[in-house]
Design a protein around this motif. Structure first.
Motif, PDB file in Angstrom:
ATOM      1  N   HIS A  73      -4.509  -7.339  -2.828  1.00 59.44           N
ATOM      2  CA  HIS A  73      -3.782  -6.914  -3.920  1.00 59.44           C
ATOM      3  C   HIS A  73      -3.975  -7.607  -4.967  1.00 59.44           C
ATOM      4  O   HIS A  73      -2.996  -8.878  -5.317  1.00 59.44           O
ATOM      5  CB  HIS A  73      -2.633  -5.594  -4.291  1.00 59.44           C
ATOM      6  CG  HIS A  73      -2.698  -4.240  -3.169  1.00 59.44           C
ATOM      7  ND1 HIS A  73      -3.004  -3.299  -3.368  1.00 59.44           N
ATOM      8  CD2 HIS A  73      -2.314  -4.878  -2.059  1.00 59.44           C
ATOM      9  CE1 HIS A  73      -3.370  -2.963  -2.737  1.00 59.44           C
ATOM     10  NE2 HIS A  73      -2.602  -3.440  -1.758  1.00 59.44           N
TER      11      HIS A  73
ATOM     12  N   ASN B  93       0.559  -0.878  -0.220  1.00 56.44           N
ATOM     13  CA  ASN B  93      -0.023  -0.120  -0.143  1.00 56.44           C
ATOM     14  C   ASN B  93       1.072   1.732  -0.417  1.00 56.44           C
ATOM     15  O   ASN B  93       1.172   1.672   0.532  1.00 56.44           O
ATOM     16  CB  ASN B  93      -1.005   0.035   1.552  1.00 56.44           C
ATOM     17  CG  ASN B  93      -2.094  -0.763   0.728  1.00 56.44           C
ATOM     18  OD1 ASN B  93      -3.215  -0.976   0.106  1.00 56.44           O
ATOM     19  ND2 ASN B  93      -2.302  -1.500   2.400  1.00 56.44           N
TER      20      ASN B  93
ATOM     21  N   THR C  49      -6.878  -3.227  -6.263  1.00 54.84           N
ATOM     22  CA  THR C  49      -6.912  -3.596  -5.151  1.00 54.84           C
ATOM     23  C   THR C  49      -8.757  -4.100  -4.456  1.00 54.84           C
ATOM     24  O   THR C  49      -9.801  -2.875  -4.717  1.00 54.84           O
ATOM     25  CB  THR C  49      -6.549  -2.267  -4.012  1.00 54.84           C
ATOM     26  OG1 THR C  49      -5.935  -1.842  -4.350  1.00 54.84           O
ATOM     27  CG2 THR C  49      -6.847  -2.797  -2.873  1.00 54.84           C
TER      28      THR C  49
END
Length: 322
Positions: A238, A193, A232
């Protein structure tokens, strides 16, 4: 005085132009070897006589070393370039490996490379390149494998070099090869992230390569010409979709969040994947200006180098200047 000034100016301009000119070619990283007309023309215009072609990967399956994703070839794959075999080996292979296993692996890698070269009638090169993200925990075993591969193949062995292996060279070690190929991409994981571009973060690259000029081996440079989309889901997990560009994000079922990020408004199949409403797609791609910035930085660090672009694919080559 003016004549001397203009002579100096011309000499400076010529020197800069020469300094920034690098011979180049490509990696070829698809499992089925084929070339369309655009790819053939692009390859024909390269200034190095090689095409760095991935032959297979090595993994451990049920406790045994196995070649996976071994190349196949169709009739369109015709080139006058020397084919340099590239083999990707997972770093995990070299944990808890014995000397006998290293010997076995090197012998079989050399044999399979030779078999594929003969089967496809390639114009063979004197070089074999190994791609492995080795660490200080596997360097002794990996380096021993490189030495064995050189002995069995009777070829010049080269290998890839990642940014952390440059910065932490005292721990990572220096591989026993004639040349390394500096991978100026994949500067971080796309599955983190982060707001950074995981393909190429210039700030991180410059930091890791601040002392690249003192690296004790010959260096060529691998530069990225690819893109991907990072999907996502609602749980923050992901997934990568290769070859997506910002142009692919123009869709009435997508809501634009930023220039390179959208939210899915309607469940459905997109780019061969089923995506739910609320999923986000972030595209990461590399511009010509970013490539030039990397070259400019490296020109001040390395006296001379060739470039291998990753990778030869019609999806990407029209977006770049070579």
């Amino acid at each position: 005085m003016k004549k001397l000034f203009f002579a100096f100016l011309l000499l400076t301009l010529f020197s800069c132009q020469k300094w920034n000119t690098h011979a180049y070619t490509f990696y070829y990283w698809r499992t089925n070897l084929s070339l369309n007309e655009a790819e053939k023309e692009t390859l024909k215009n390269t200034t190095l006589p090689f095409l760095y072609t991935r032959f297979f990967d090595i993994e451990k399956v049920d406790g045994k070393f196995q070649p996976v994703a071994v190349i196949t070839k169709d009739e369109t794959f015709a080139t006058d370039k020397e084919i340099v075999p590239v083999v990707f080996i997972k770093n995990e292979i070299f944990y808890d490996i014995t000397l006998d296993e290293i010997d076995f692996l090197a012998k079989n890698v050399a044999t399979l490379i030779m078999k594929k070269q003969q089967e496809f009638g390639f114009k063979t090169s004197a070089e074999i390149q190994i791609d492995c993200d080795w660490t200080n925990g596997t360097n002794k075993e990996y380096f021993a494998f490189l030495e064995k591969l050189k002995s069995y193949s009777q070829k010049q062995i080269t290998c890839t070099l990642r940014l952390h292996q440059v910065k932490n060279r005292e721990l990572s070690g220096i591989p026993p090869v004639t040349k390394v190929y500096l991978m100026c991409y994949s500067t971080s994981s796309p599955l983190e992230n982060s707001d950074r571009n995981s393909i190429l973060d210039l700030t991180l690259l410059k930091n890791y390569l601040s002392n690249i000029g003192t690296y004790p081996l010959a260096i060529d440079v691998a530069l990225p010409i690819f893109s991907w989309g990072i999907v996502t889901n609602h749980l923050g997990k992901h997934k990568l979709i290769n070859a997506l560009t910002t142009k692919d994000l123009v869709n009435p079922n997508f809501k634009k969040i930023t220039e390179n990020k959208v939210e899915v408004l309607k469940d459905g199949f997109y780019f061969g994947n089923y995506l739910n409403k609320g999923f986000t797609i972030k595209v990461e791609e590399i511009s010509n200006s970013q490539i030039e910035e990397v070259k400019k930085f490296l020109n001040g660090k390395i006296s001379s180098y060739n470039i291998v672009y990753y990778h030869l694919d019609a999806k990407f080559i029209n977006h770049y200047q070579f």
